[in-house]
Motif scaffolding. Structure first.
Motif, short mmCIF file in Angstrom:
data_model
loop_
_atom_site.label_atom_id
_atom_site.label_comp_id
_atom_site.label_asym_id
_atom_site.label_seq_id
_atom_site.Cartn_x
_atom_site.Cartn_y
_atom_site.Cartn_z
N LEU A 5 74.65 44.81 -9.91
CA LEU A 5 72.89 44.06 -10.03
C LEU A 5 72.05 44.56 -10.33
O LEU A 5 72.51 46.50 -10.83
N PRO A 6 70.85 44.11 -10.47
CA PRO A 6 69.53 45.28 -10.99
C PRO A 6 69.53 45.93 -10.02
O PRO A 6 69.71 46.47 -8.88
N VAL A 7 68.29 47.03 -10.43
CA VAL A 7 68.10 48.45 -9.92
C VAL A 7 67.15 48.07 -8.82
O VAL A 7 65.96 47.40 -9.43
N VAL A 8 67.30 47.95 -7.40
CA VAL A 8 65.78 47.99 -6.87
C VAL A 8 65.82 49.53 -5.77
O VAL A 8 66.60 49.68 -5.94
N ARG A 9 64.54 49.60 -5.69
CA ARG A 9 64.39 50.64 -4.62
C ARG A 9 63.65 50.26 -3.25
O ARG A 9 62.95 49.40 -3.17
N GLU A 68 62.99 47.40 -11.14
CA GLU A 68 62.92 48.76 -11.52
C GLU A 68 61.43 48.85 -12.46
O GLU A 68 61.32 50.11 -12.53
N SER A 69 60.08 47.77 -12.23
CA SER A 69 58.74 48.34 -13.08
C SER A 69 58.29 48.69 -11.68
O SER A 69 57.10 49.16 -11.79
N GLY A 70 58.74 48.94 -10.62
CA GLY A 70 57.29 49.48 -9.39
C GLY A 70 56.63 48.38 -8.64
O GLY A 70 56.24 48.22 -7.81
N GLN A 71 57.01 47.12 -9.09
CA GLN A 71 56.71 46.03 -9.04
C GLN A 71 57.29 45.59 -7.36
O GLN A 71 58.22 45.74 -6.79
N VAL A 72 56.12 45.93 -6.17
CA VAL A 72 56.40 44.81 -5.32
C VAL A 72 57.25 43.56 -4.49
O VAL A 72 56.50 42.48 -5.26
N ILE A 73 58.73 42.82 -4.30
CA ILE A 73 59.28 41.60 -4.65
C ILE A 73 59.82 41.13 -3.33
O ILE A 73 59.96 40.57 -3.59
N GLY A 74 59.60 42.08 -2.50
CA GLY A 74 59.79 41.60 -1.05
C GLY A 74 60.61 42.81 -0.41
O GLY A 74 59.72 43.46 -0.44
N PHE A 75 61.18 41.80 0.39
CA PHE A 75 61.46 43.33 1.84
C PHE A 75 62.92 42.48 1.63
O PHE A 75 63.10 41.54 1.92
N THR A 76 63.53 44.18 2.84
CA THR A 76 64.76 44.06 3.42
C THR A 76 65.32 44.87 4.46
O THR A 76 64.36 46.09 3.99
N TYR A 106 68.64 40.72 -6.77
CA TYR A 106 67.61 41.63 -5.75
C TYR A 106 68.25 41.35 -4.77
O TYR A 106 68.24 42.81 -3.67
N ALA A 107 68.74 40.44 -3.73
CA ALA A 107 68.53 40.34 -2.20
C ALA A 107 69.96 41.01 -1.93
O ALA A 107 69.41 41.91 -1.40
N THR A 108 70.75 40.60 -2.88
CA THR A 108 72.19 40.91 -2.60
C THR A 108 72.54 42.63 -2.89
O THR A 108 72.57 43.69 -2.33
N ALA A 109 71.52 43.17 -3.80
CA ALA A 109 71.50 44.37 -3.81
C ALA A 109 70.57 45.48 -3.06
O ALA A 109 71.52 46.41 -2.72
#
Length: 174
Positions: A5-9, A68-76, A106-109
């Motif tokens: 799974l990708p890195v997500v914060r 991982e680049s600091g870009q907002v990609i959504g919410f969970t 991303y959503a799963t992670a």
């Protein structure tokens, strides 16, 4: 096929995240199962403010997802089910991603991180409400181990809304 799974914060949404959410969700494909069209900026301003309150009061909310680049990609995240129909009084987990980020895990992670945070906050079970046909969200729910438990008639769309459930394992520390 299992892949890493990708890195997500995840972070509590800021005022600026309202603008980012508005931008990243301004896509008919993203909004297909959320009213079909983009929401106005004020909707996201109200939503991010409400999520900051949820986090302060409950220890969880709909968090901003950052890649991982600091870009907002959504919410969970999770929040009490906000409608007067369906699983009232229960905690709903949810996710929404910008179209450019679909299909990468991303959503799963992020949802797995959400489950860990909810368990730590003492939440004992969660639901995910999904509209029929939203196969991407159904797949995420199943990857989390959720099972279809019941359906509720959606008052606005005249269709059954699918209610997935998952009991959370509470760790007992001494």
């Amino acid at each position: 096929m299992n892949r890493a799974l990708p890195v997500v914060r995840l972070r509590v949404p800021t005022d600026e995240d309202a603008v980012a959410w508005h931008r990243v969700f301004d896509d008919p494909d993203v909004m297909e199962f959320h009213g079909g069209r983009s929401a106005e900026l004020y909707v996201y301003e109200e939503l991010t403010a409400r999520q900051r309150r949820h986090d302060a009061e409950r220890g969880f909310c709909l968090w901003t997802m950052v890649d991982e680049s600091g870009q907002v990609i959504g919410f969970t995240g999770a929040q009490p089910w906000p409608q007067d129909w369906g699983p009232t009084g229960e905690i709903e987990i949810g996710w929404r991603l910008g179209r450019a980020y679909w299909g990468r895990g991303y959503a799963t992670a992020a949802a797995q991180m959400t489950l860990e945070r909810l368990t730590a906050a003492g939440v004992t079970d969660v639901v995910a409400m999904v509209r029929p046909g939203n196969e991407r969200s159904i797949s995420v729910a199943k990857r989390l181990g959720m099972e279809l438990a019941e359906t509720f008639t959606h008052p606005r769309y005249n269709e059954d809304a699918l209610c997935f459930r998952l009991p959370l394992k509470i760790s007992h520390t001494e």
